[in-house]
Design a protein around this motif. Structure first.
Motif, PDB file in Angstrom:
ATOM      1  N   VAL A 186       0.859  -1.183   0.000  1.00 51.77           N
ATOM      2  CA  VAL A 186       0.000   0.000   0.000  1.00 51.77           C
ATOM      3  C   VAL A 186       0.901   1.241   0.000  1.00 51.77           C
ATOM      4  CG1 VAL A 186      -1.596   1.353   1.426  1.00 51.77           C
ATOM      5  CG2 VAL A 186      -1.905  -1.134   1.196  1.00 51.77           C
ATOM      6  N   LEU A 187       0.520   2.232  -0.775  1.00 51.52           N
ATOM      7  CA  LEU A 187       1.214   3.519  -0.738  1.00 51.52           C
ATOM      8  C   LEU A 187       0.192   4.587  -0.356  1.00 51.52           C
ATOM      9  CD1 LEU A 187       3.959   5.029  -1.469  1.00 51.52           C
ATOM     10  CD2 LEU A 187       2.753   5.666  -3.577  1.00 51.52           C
ATOM     11  N   VAL A 188       0.415   5.234   0.790  1.00 47.63           N
ATOM     12  CA  VAL A 188      -0.487   6.311   1.203  1.00 47.63           C
ATOM     13  C   VAL A 188       0.129   7.626   0.727  1.00 47.63           C
ATOM     14  CG1 VAL A 188      -1.750   7.380   3.090  1.00 47.63           C
ATOM     15  CG2 VAL A 188      -1.115   4.961   3.225  1.00 47.63           C
ATOM     16  N   VAL A 189      -0.620   8.331  -0.120  1.00 45.83           N
ATOM     17  CA  VAL A 189      -0.117   9.572  -0.723  1.00 45.83           C
ATOM     18  C   VAL A 189      -0.830  10.755  -0.079  1.00 45.83           C
ATOM     19  CG1 VAL A 189       0.091  10.881  -2.868  1.00 45.83           C
ATOM     20  CG2 VAL A 189       0.338   8.385  -2.892  1.00 45.83           C
ATOM     21  N   GLU A 190      -0.049  11.663   0.471  1.00 48.05           N
ATOM     22  CA  GLU A 190      -0.659  12.790   1.184  1.00 48.05           C
ATOM     23  C   GLU A 190       0.102  14.082   0.938  1.00 48.05           C
ATOM     24  OE1 GLU A 190      -1.907  12.119   5.347  1.00 48.05           O
ATOM     25  OE2 GLU A 190      -0.887  10.196   5.130  1.00 48.05           O
ATOM     26  N   ALA A 191      -0.638  15.181   0.870  1.00 49.98           N
ATOM     27  CA  ALA A 191      -0.032  16.510   0.931  1.00 49.98           C
ATOM     28  C   ALA A 191      -0.075  16.937   2.389  1.00 49.98           C
ATOM     29  CB  ALA A 191      -0.788  17.484   0.047  1.00 49.98           C
ATOM     30  N   GLY A 192       0.598  16.169   3.218  1.00 49.69           N
ATOM     31  CA  GLY A 192       0.545  16.425   4.649  1.00 49.69           C
ATOM     32  C   GLY A 192       1.415  15.422   5.381  1.00 49.69           C
ATOM     33  N   PRO A 193       1.435  15.532   6.708  1.00 53.86           N
ATOM     34  CA  PRO A 193       2.407  14.774   7.497  1.00 53.86           C
ATOM     35  C   PRO A 193       1.986  13.357   7.866  1.00 53.86           C
ATOM     36  CG  PRO A 193       1.206  16.264   8.909  1.00 53.86           C
ATOM     37  CD  PRO A 193       0.676  16.474   7.528  1.00 53.86           C
ATOM     38  N   GLY A 194       1.021  12.774   7.218  1.00 52.92           N
ATOM     39  CA  GLY A 194       0.698  11.379   7.516  1.00 52.92           C
ATOM     40  C   GLY A 194      -0.565  11.187   8.320  1.00 52.92           C
ATOM     41  N   GLN A 195      -1.408  12.191   8.316  1.00 51.51           N
ATOM     42  CA  GLN A 195      -2.622  12.085   9.128  1.00 51.51           C
ATOM     43  C   GLN A 195      -3.644  11.134   8.497  1.00 51.51           C
ATOM     44  OE1 GLN A 195      -3.719  16.194   9.594  1.00 51.51           O
ATOM     45  NE2 GLN A 195      -2.014  16.610  10.977  1.00 51.51           N
ATOM     46  N   LEU A 196      -3.620  11.012   7.169  1.00 49.66           N
ATOM     47  CA  LEU A 196      -4.513  10.043   6.525  1.00 49.66           C
ATOM     48  C   LEU A 196      -4.043   8.624   6.851  1.00 49.66           C
ATOM     49  CD1 LEU A 196      -6.928   9.532   4.637  1.00 49.66           C
ATOM     50  CD2 LEU A 196      -5.305   9.553   2.719  1.00 49.66           C
ATOM     51  N   GLU A 197      -2.721   8.445   6.832  1.00 50.96           N
ATOM     52  CA  GLU A 197      -2.183   7.121   7.190  1.00 50.96           C
ATOM     53  C   GLU A 197      -2.546   6.772   8.634  1.00 50.96           C
ATOM     54  OE1 GLU A 197       1.988   6.451   6.320  1.00 50.96           O
ATOM     55  OE2 GLU A 197       2.044   4.772   7.727  1.00 50.96           O
ATOM     56  N   ASP A 198      -2.496   7.757   9.524  1.00 53.28           N
ATOM     57  CA  ASP A 198      -2.901   7.510  10.915  1.00 53.28           C
ATOM     58  C   ASP A 198      -4.352   7.037  10.978  1.00 53.28           C
ATOM     59  OD1 ASP A 198      -0.426   8.254  11.762  1.00 53.28           O
ATOM     60  OD2 ASP A 198      -1.029  10.237  12.518  1.00 53.28           O
ATOM     61  N   GLU A 199      -5.216   7.698  10.219  1.00 52.65           N
ATOM     62  CA  GLU A 199      -6.628   7.300  10.217  1.00 52.65           C
ATOM     63  C   GLU A 199      -6.789   5.877   9.692  1.00 52.65           C
ATOM     64  OE1 GLU A 199      -9.344   8.830  11.557  1.00 52.65           O
ATOM     65  OE2 GLU A 199      -7.766  10.145  12.313  1.00 52.65           O
ATOM     66  N   LEU A 200      -6.040   5.568   8.623  1.00 56.21           N
ATOM     67  CA  LEU A 200      -6.091   4.222   8.049  1.00 56.21           C
ATOM     68  C   LEU A 200      -5.663   3.184   9.087  1.00 56.21           C
ATOM     69  CD1 LEU A 200      -6.082   2.168   5.608  1.00 56.21           C
ATOM     70  CD2 LEU A 200      -3.679   2.810   5.291  1.00 56.21           C
ATOM     71  N   ARG A 201      -4.524   3.447   9.734  1.00 58.45           N
ATOM     72  CA  ARG A 201      -3.990   2.474  10.685  1.00 58.45           C
ATOM     73  C   ARG A 201      -4.906   2.309  11.902  1.00 58.45           C
ATOM     74  NH1 ARG A 201       1.264   0.712  10.194  1.00 58.45           N
ATOM     75  NH2 ARG A 201       2.478   1.619   8.492  1.00 58.45           N
ATOM     76  N   LEU A 202      -5.457   3.435  12.355  1.00 64.85           N
ATOM     77  CA  LEU A 202      -6.359   3.378  13.504  1.00 64.85           C
ATOM     78  C   LEU A 202      -7.610   2.570  13.163  1.00 64.85           C
ATOM     79  CD1 LEU A 202      -6.358   4.515  16.353  1.00 64.85           C
ATOM     80  CD2 LEU A 202      -7.490   6.566  15.501  1.00 64.85           C
ATOM     81  N   ALA A 203      -8.126   2.825  11.958  1.00 64.99           N
ATOM     82  CA  ALA A 203      -9.339   2.104  11.539  1.00 64.99           C
ATOM     83  C   ALA A 203      -9.056   0.616  11.406  1.00 64.99           C
ATOM     84  CB  ALA A 203      -9.854   2.680  10.227  1.00 64.99           C
ATOM     85  N   LEU A 204      -7.895   0.284  10.822  1.00 65.79           N
ATOM     86  CA  LEU A 204      -7.538  -1.132  10.675  1.00 65.79           C
ATOM     87  C   LEU A 204      -7.397  -1.774  12.053  1.00 65.79           C
ATOM     88  CD1 LEU A 204      -4.901  -0.858   7.798  1.00 65.79           C
ATOM     89  CD2 LEU A 204      -7.098  -2.064   7.654  1.00 65.79           C
ATOM     90  N   SER A 205      -6.772  -1.053  12.965  1.00 62.95           N
ATOM     91  CA  SER A 205      -6.554  -1.580  14.306  1.00 62.95           C
ATOM     92  C   SER A 205      -7.883  -1.814  15.027  1.00 62.95           C
ATOM     93  CB  SER A 205      -5.671  -0.597  15.076  1.00 62.95           C
ATOM     94  OG  SER A 205      -5.610  -0.972  16.423  1.00 62.95           O
TER      95      SER A 205
END
Lengths: 475, 475
Positions: free
Chosen positions: B413-432
């Motif tokens: 998976v590649l998480v692409v963001e114009a930002g510091p990784g907050q979308l990836e945090d949401e993804l990981r939290l949701a998966l968890s």
């Protein structure tokens, strides 16, 4: 019917004495003011129209008592909440009730704006020179020398001087009636009652905003008996906060907005919707540039008009039935800095809307050409304003470099600002994106307010096209 | 009538000792000296209520206006002699209010005639979406890059007898929404990151008081003043940080001007369905992007909900507040909010998948970066790399159900963001939270400060990922 709830159910579920008693301390001024408000609402027969906005502070629970529509606001924000209610339903009678910390400290911005707007609303400002709910801290209206828990040795110059809100508010044009009253004896109480009734009446009559400041007693935090507190207000507060009418400029009813329209016909007219499809002039996608996805960049100094012709190109593409996007990218400000726009045109759907490697570049100044020239795809086209870029950089030899004297041509036509349309004409001729009529249609759409400029723009467009042919035949 | 003492009828004072707090204000008010402080402690209240000697009373009524308690000193009923023997509940009533039980007026959908699609900038598409959704009240404070939307709304709404209010600050704007949304009307604001920060206080209050409102945050570069470039660094704020307390709101992330319009309409429906603010989060690029926008087949004519504080008889019994003083009551309210958040999580997940069937490599992105990613996926497929794009449309609730099924069997998976990784945090939290611990490899491509990830970078990052994960290495 009573304007007080028959039973204060919201006060600890109305159990026991709380069903008919307030939460205020003995001798507190709030209860009196609540009564005068309730009486005025009753006398004006506006119980069903009234919305009382409770503040944060001791009066936070005003909604326990008044049997009207109730809203409880965040600290200091009651005026803004009241504005929201008033514009939602101009027929509603808004009573915003605030203490000194709420109105004169944390909510100064909100009360100033509400007064500036001057919508017919009624503000009751209870000034007791101290923070009650949080336990006796300094208020913006605490008197010089007054001891509070945050001015343990008395208020000094270092903690600021009291704000005289009635005087301040009366200096703003919005309010039409401003009075300061008190509660310390029967005469003052009668005046307060009348002031509140008048303030509400002026709102009912749609005339304007009223502001009634009331000097009230807080025996608990003044550490006085209720009757000593009355004397304290009379002897200490009144000299600093003079009682009386500060402003009384009763005018005509002015606030009578009509109900909003939800008529689909009105909506279509207002958003300029049309069922007329735009005329199409082309006979296919300009696939000689790219099979299905064309990338352009327009760059210059702010005011060069790069954004405008970028937008015209996007609109022409959309009118022709293709998908297209336009994105401006300004410098630090919207005017005066460097400015560029990315345009993408695609057969089906524009996927990535930026143009990091454009097939076509239009550049109006040397920095733009230096910055974006090297990003142009091999085989691409560069249109630049030769009038201001006499020495263009050397780019890949597969790129068509067309130096068009845009500024000179525009000046020759009598209006320097049409140099961007000269460039657009050159672009149209160079790239054969869409037919001339397609661009002229978008020009007409853009200039619909200003038909006089249409001829000039057409001339500029054609001169640009001619200039491109001249440049190419000279090579 | 308890609250009023009509001048013509001179009532005698009646005191219920239980409701006397012994402040003694009536004593100083009485010109006949017929009231004095009592000496007997009331066993119910612990106070020593005043004592009235009625033989001296001339019914002047001054004590009534001096008593701060609504049910303290009251005018005695005229028609009965034995009122002192009556239960206060019989005398004052036991109902909280005589106001009617409100009923809801439902929204209507009125057909729009078929219209040509429009060419709109993202911010303008939002403004038109709001008008079509029945929003006639807008509160805002100018901030780049969101301002064009407010400017267009300021032009459109008055033509439909709506209201545009330019607030003194974002703090005031959100509180005006608290008032207008609290009246039960559809209202909106457009802002950008620094302004959104200022609105958080009010958003928390709106969530607490269960008031609807649509907030459009055109995210820009931060922290602090940052810049006006496109960033996605408020995802944490909109998903996890909506002011203080237990707050959540549905967050919609458009990726095209079309979605700016469509999701704005959806946002209003959701705000009223759940009685909760709805946040639209786009980026500065999208706000400025011009593209083709199709119009819906209907407009909304809003009704009026039963819960609003509109300022009429029907809604008189209602209250908007977020203060709930008794701990078990506030816990109950929070549990109610939690159930609502759960309903949103179950029913409102939205996402879009592009070429995810049989994909081995999934790019996850939202807003404008999702468009670059879409272009990249297309290009990667052309190179024989089985890439797909998963685009969350709701950032909260995260579309975990769809994400789980898309990610099943994927190699990376590649998480692409114009930002510091907050979308990836949401993804990981949701998966968890969903109990997914067997994760594919997750890599990231991030930019900051207004720099957008470009198609080419995404292509390269996915290619690298594909090269580095051994064949058959699916999780």
């Amino acid at each position: 019917m009573s304007v007080f709830y028959e039973r204060f159910e919201r006060h600890a579920h109305g159990e026991g004495l709380k069903g008919h008693a307030t939460h205020y301390c003995p001798g507190c001024g709030h209860g009196l003011i609540h009564k005068y408000v309730a009486e005025a609402i009753d006398e004006l027969d506006i119980q069903n129209r009234t919305i009382a906005v409770s503040p944060v502070g001791c009066a936070v629970f005003m909604y326990y008592y008044l049997d009207v529509g109730n809203t409880q606001a965040a600290h200091g924000r009651a005026p803004a909440v009241a504005v929201g209610h008033k514009v939602a339903n101009p027929d509603a009678i808004l009573l915003a009730y605030q203490g000194d910390g709420d109105l004169a400290s944390i909510g100064l911005g909100e009360i100033m704006q509400a007064c500036q707007l001057g919508l017919p609303m009624t503000f009751v400002f209870v000034n007791n020179a101290i923070y009650g709910m949080t336990g006796g801290q300094m208020a913006p209206t605490t008197l010089p020398g007054q001891v509070t828990t945050t001015t343990p040795t008395g208020r000094t110059r270092f903690t600021g001087q009291p704000l005289r809100m009635a005087e301040i508010v009366s200096q703003i044009d919005g309010p039409i009636y401003v009075e300061r009253c008190a509660l310390f004896d029967a005469k003052q109480r009668t005046r307060t009652k009348k002031a509140i009734a008048k303030a509400l009446r002026l709102q009912v009559e749609g005339k304007g905003l009223s502001f009634v400041e009331i000097l009230a007693e807080c025996p608990t935090h003044l550490k006085l008996t209720p009757s000593e507190a009355e004397q304290w207000v009379k002897e200490k507060m009144v000299p600093y906060f003079p009682l009386g009418v500060k402003k009384d400029e009763e005018g005509e009813r002015w606030f009578e907005p009509g109900p909003p329209s939800f008529d689909p016909g009105d909506v279509v007219r207002v958003i300029s919707g049309t069922d007329q499809p735009p005329e199409r002039f082309g006979d296919g996608f300009p696939s000689h540039i790219d099979e299905k996805d064309i990338s352009l960049k327009f760059a210059g100094a702010g005011g060069d008009g790069a954004q405008t012709i970028a937008m015209l190109t996007t609109k022409a593409a959309l009118n022709e039935g293709w998908d297209s996007t336009h994105i401006p990218s300004y410098g630090p400000e919207s005017r005066g800095g460097t400015s560029y726009a990315d345009v993408r045109i695609a057969v089906d759907e524009v996927l990535s809307p930026s143009s990091p490697h454009p097939q076509i570049l239009v550049a109006f100044n040397p920095p733009s050409l230096e910055k974006f020239g090297p990003t142009v795809s091999p085989g691409g086209i560069v249109i630049y304003d030769r009038s201001v870029i006499p020495e263009p950089p050397t780019l890949d030899p597969s790129i068509t470099m067309a130096g068009i004297p845009c500024t000179e041509i525009a000046r020759g036509l009598g209006k320097r600002m049409v140099k961007n349309v000269v460039a657009l004409g050159a672009l149209a001729e160079a790239a054969h994106l869409f037919p001339r009529d397609s661009f002229l249609l978008t020009l007409r759409q853009a200039l619909k307010q200003n038909c006089a400029l249409l001829d000039l723009n057409e001339q500029a467009f054609d001169a640009g096209a001619q200039a491109f042919d001249d440049v190419m035949s000279a090579v | 009538m308890v609250s009023t003492n009509k001048k013509k009828v001179k009532p005698r004072p009646l005191l219920f000792p239980h409701f006397c707090k012994a402040c003694g204000r009536c004593i100083t008010a009485c010109p006949k000296d017929c009231i004095e402080m009592g000496t007997e402690i009331d066993p119910v209240t612990g106070c020593t209520p005043v004592v009235i000697d009625r033989s001296l009373c001339n019914d002047c009524g001054l004590c009534l206006t001096a008593c701060p308690e609504p049910y303290g000193l009251v005018p005695a009923p005229q028609d009965t002699e034995d009122f002192e023997l009556q239960d206060p509940e019989d005398l004052f009533g036991a109902r909280r209010t005589t106001a009617p039980e409100p009923i809801s007026i439902p929204d209507e959908r009125l057909p729009l005639p078929p219209l040509e699609s429009m060419i709109l900038k993202g911010n303008h598409a939002t403004a038109i979406g709001a008008v079509l959704a029945g929003c006639r009240h807008f509160f805002g404070y100018p901030i780049t890059p969101s301002t064009e939307g407010a400017e267009l709304i300021a032009k459109l709404l008055p033509e439909l007898d709506g209201m545009f209010v330019q607030a003194v600050s974002e703090v005031a704007a959100v509180n005006m929404m608290y008032g207008c949304g609290g009246a039960g009307l559809r209202c909106m604001t457009l802002t950008s990151s620094p302004g959104f920060s200022l609105m958080l206080e009010g958003i928390s209050y709106m969530i607490g008081a269960e008031l609807p409102g649509v907030f459009f945050n055109v995210m820009r570069g931060g922290p602090g003043l940052g810049n006006i470039g496109p960033e996605q660094a408020d995802i944490k704020l909109v998903c996890r940080g909506l002011g203080h307390g237990n707050t959540h709101a549905i967050v919609l992330a458009p990726a095209t001007p079309q979605e700016m319009l469509d999701l704005t309409i959806v946002a209003f429906d959701l705000a009223f369905e759940y009685r909760n603010p709805v946040i639209l989060a786009s980026d500065g690029y999208l706000g400025q992007m011009t593209g083709r926008v199709r119009l819906p087949e209907f407009i909304v004519k809003p009704g009026l909900p039963d819960w609003g504080v509109y300022g009429d008889e029907m809604h008189r019994r209602n209250l908007n507040t977020s203060i709930i003083l008794i701990e078990p009551d506030l816990e109950k309210h929070n549990l109610h909010l939690n159930r609502k958040y759960q309903q949103m999580s179950d029913a409102e997940q939205r996402s879009d998948s592009f070429r995810c069937e049989n994909a081995e490599w999934i790019v996850i992105a939202c807003n404008t970066p999702a468009r670059m990613a879409k272009g990249a996926v297309q290009e990667l497929r052309g190179r024989g790399i089985n890439a797909g794009l998963f685009r969350p449309i709701t950032l909260w609730p995260f579309p975990i159900d769809a994400a789980r099924s898309v990610l099943r069997g994927v190699k990376g998976v590649l998480v692409v963001e114009a930002g510091p990784g907050q979308l990836e945090d949401e993804l990981r939290l949701a998966l968890s939270h969903a109990g997914v611990h067997d994760l594919p490899r997750i890599e990231r491509l991030r930019h900051h400060g207004g720099v957008l990830p470009q198609q080419q970078e995404i292509v390269e990052a996915v290619s690298e990922l594909a090269a580095s994960v051994p064949t058959g290495g699916a999780a």
